[in-house]
Enzyme design. Structure first.
Site, PDB file in Angstrom:
ATOM      1  N   SER A 110       0.843  -1.252  -0.126  1.00  8.98           N
ATOM      2  CA  SER A 110       0.090  -0.139   0.073  1.00  8.98           C
ATOM      3  C   SER A 110       0.692   1.223   0.078  1.00  8.98           C
ATOM      4  O   SER A 110       1.834   1.432   0.303  1.00  8.98           O
ATOM      5  CB  SER A 110      -0.893   0.126   1.367  1.00  8.98           C
ATOM      6  OG  SER A 110      -1.576   1.303   1.328  1.00  8.98           O
ATOM      7  N   HIS A 111       0.239   2.330  -0.676  1.00  7.18           N
ATOM      8  CA  HIS A 111       0.998   3.647  -0.549  1.00  7.18           C
ATOM      9  C   HIS A 111       1.091   4.160   0.891  1.00  7.18           C
ATOM     10  O   HIS A 111       1.814   4.934   1.246  1.00  7.18           O
ATOM     11  CB  HIS A 111       0.238   4.746  -1.391  1.00  7.18           C
ATOM     12  CG  HIS A 111       0.527   4.679  -2.582  1.00  7.18           C
ATOM     13  ND1 HIS A 111       0.276   3.295  -3.333  1.00  7.18           N
ATOM     14  CD2 HIS A 111       1.305   4.935  -3.551  1.00  7.18           C
ATOM     15  CE1 HIS A 111       0.567   3.482  -4.779  1.00  7.18           C
ATOM     16  NE2 HIS A 111       1.257   4.664  -4.740  1.00  7.18           N
TER      17      HIS A 111
END
Length: 128
Positions: A8-9
């Site tokens: 995930s960012h």
């Protein structure tokens, strides 16, 4: 056991998804995370993804669940940097991780069955 990696960012988002999916997998699923960029901000890092893939692997392979476009690009780069058999599941990251965690704990789980289970989440509806 097939390992899982959540990319995930956001490191917090990746960790939260891991926690929820881990509970659904009965605490038995092998789940690693790679979230955020090298400076702790929003983004992804191919080296961190590679390390997570290698940590999740016990020889049976790894399924990677990603959130946004550049996470895919950096995951593909990470694949080039490791010899671990790994595949991205084309699935919503949270729902796919839940399905994958449950399937990965099955004694009959294969890389293909875990990917397929994660990808089944694409068809989940939240309302009628």
């Amino acid at each position: 056991m097939i390992g899982l990696v959540v990319v995930s960012h956001s490191s917090k988002a990746a960790e939260g998804i891991r926690d929820i999916a881990g509970q659904m997998g009965g605490g038995k699923a092998r789940i690693e995370v790679a979230g955020g960029d090298v400076d702790g901000g929003i983004g992804t890092d191919a080296n961190a993804i590679k390390e997570a893939i290698e940590a999740a692997d016990d020889g049976d392979g790894v399924v990677v669940l990603v959130d946004l476009g550049s996470a895919v690009m950096n995951t593909e780069l990470a694949f080039e940097m490791t010899d671990v058999e790994a595949e991205i599941a084309d699935a919503p990251v949270l729902e796919g991780a839940l399905n994958a965690a449950v399937e990965s704990t099955s004694k009959k789980a294969t890389l293909d069955s875990v990917v397929s289970s994660a990808e089944d989440a694409r068809d989940y509806r939240k309302t009628d």
